[in-house]
Design a protein around this motif. Sequence first.
Motif, short mmCIF file in Angstrom:
data_model
loop_
_atom_site.label_atom_id
_atom_site.label_comp_id
_atom_site.label_asym_id
_atom_site.label_seq_id
_atom_site.Cartn_x
_atom_site.Cartn_y
_atom_site.Cartn_z
N ARG A 5 0.84 -1.18 0.00
CA ARG A 5 0.00 0.00 0.00
C ARG A 5 0.88 1.24 0.00
O ARG A 5 1.97 1.24 0.53
N SER A 6 0.37 2.29 -0.57
CA SER A 6 1.03 3.58 -0.47
C SER A 6 0.66 4.16 0.88
O SER A 6 -0.51 4.26 1.21
N SER A 7 1.64 4.50 1.69
CA SER A 7 1.37 4.93 3.04
C SER A 7 2.10 6.22 3.33
O SER A 7 3.07 6.57 2.68
N GLY A 8 1.65 6.92 4.35
CA GLY A 8 2.32 8.14 4.74
C GLY A 8 2.16 8.40 6.22
O GLY A 8 1.25 7.90 6.86
N ILE A 9 3.07 9.18 6.77
CA ILE A 9 2.98 9.61 8.15
C ILE A 9 3.00 11.12 8.15
O ILE A 9 3.81 11.74 7.46
N VAL A 30 5.58 12.53 5.31
CA VAL A 30 6.48 11.57 4.69
C VAL A 30 5.62 10.58 3.92
O VAL A 30 4.63 10.08 4.44
N VAL A 31 5.98 10.32 2.68
CA VAL A 31 5.25 9.36 1.86
C VAL A 31 6.17 8.18 1.59
O VAL A 31 7.30 8.36 1.16
N PHE A 32 5.67 6.98 1.83
CA PHE A 32 6.44 5.75 1.62
C PHE A 32 6.04 5.10 0.31
O PHE A 32 4.90 5.20 -0.12
N ASP A 33 6.98 4.39 -0.31
CA ASP A 33 6.62 3.61 -1.48
C ASP A 33 6.09 2.25 -1.00
O ASP A 33 5.95 2.01 0.18
N THR A 34 5.83 1.37 -1.93
CA THR A 34 5.23 0.08 -1.56
C THR A 34 6.25 -1.05 -1.48
O THR A 34 5.88 -2.21 -1.40
N SER A 35 7.54 -0.72 -1.49
CA SER A 35 8.53 -1.78 -1.54
C SER A 35 8.90 -2.38 -0.18
O SER A 35 9.46 -3.44 -0.11
N GLY A 56 -3.44 3.39 2.15
CA GLY A 56 -4.50 3.07 1.22
C GLY A 56 -3.95 2.44 -0.05
O GLY A 56 -2.75 2.42 -0.28
N GLU A 57 -4.85 1.92 -0.84
CA GLU A 57 -4.48 1.32 -2.11
C GLU A 57 -4.11 2.43 -3.10
O GLU A 57 -4.79 3.44 -3.18
N PRO A 58 -3.04 2.27 -3.87
CA PRO A 58 -2.74 3.24 -4.92
C PRO A 58 -3.91 3.31 -5.91
O PRO A 58 -4.47 2.29 -6.28
N ILE A 59 -4.27 4.53 -6.32
CA ILE A 59 -5.43 4.68 -7.20
C ILE A 59 -5.07 4.59 -8.67
O ILE A 59 -5.94 4.48 -9.52
N GLY A 60 -3.78 4.66 -9.00
CA GLY A 60 -3.36 4.52 -10.38
C GLY A 60 -3.88 5.62 -11.30
O GLY A 60 -4.10 5.37 -12.48
#
Length: 112
Positions: A5-9, A30-35, A56-60
């Motif tokens: 998921r794409s996440s952020g704090i 801060v935005v995190f990638d999904t890796s 949340g799920e990336p919306i693409g």
Amino acid sequence: LFEERSSGINAEYGGEVRIENQTIAAHHTVVFDTSGAAVAVSNPGSGLARLVLISGEPIGEPVFQHGPFVMNTAEEIEQTIDDYRRHKNGFENAKNWQSDIGQKFIKGTLWK
């Protein structure tokens, strides 16, 4: 765990947080990638630190942001700003609305 998921704090209110080896000041995002599967978060200071974790799920889809407005295109942002200024399409009550938090900020009592 962030599991694909794409996440952020968002560090909120005051204090700072440490994410892995980087210190994040209050009121920064801060935005995190999904890796990754996990991330270490700590409070490096002696005071209170508050944060908000959003995932949340990336919306693409493309994302355009201007102030508080988030849409898919620059044209949609322009239309939304126009709607806001003209008090239509969901902004009918915006003309006289006042934020309680905004009033505390103006009076200098928000952090008391």
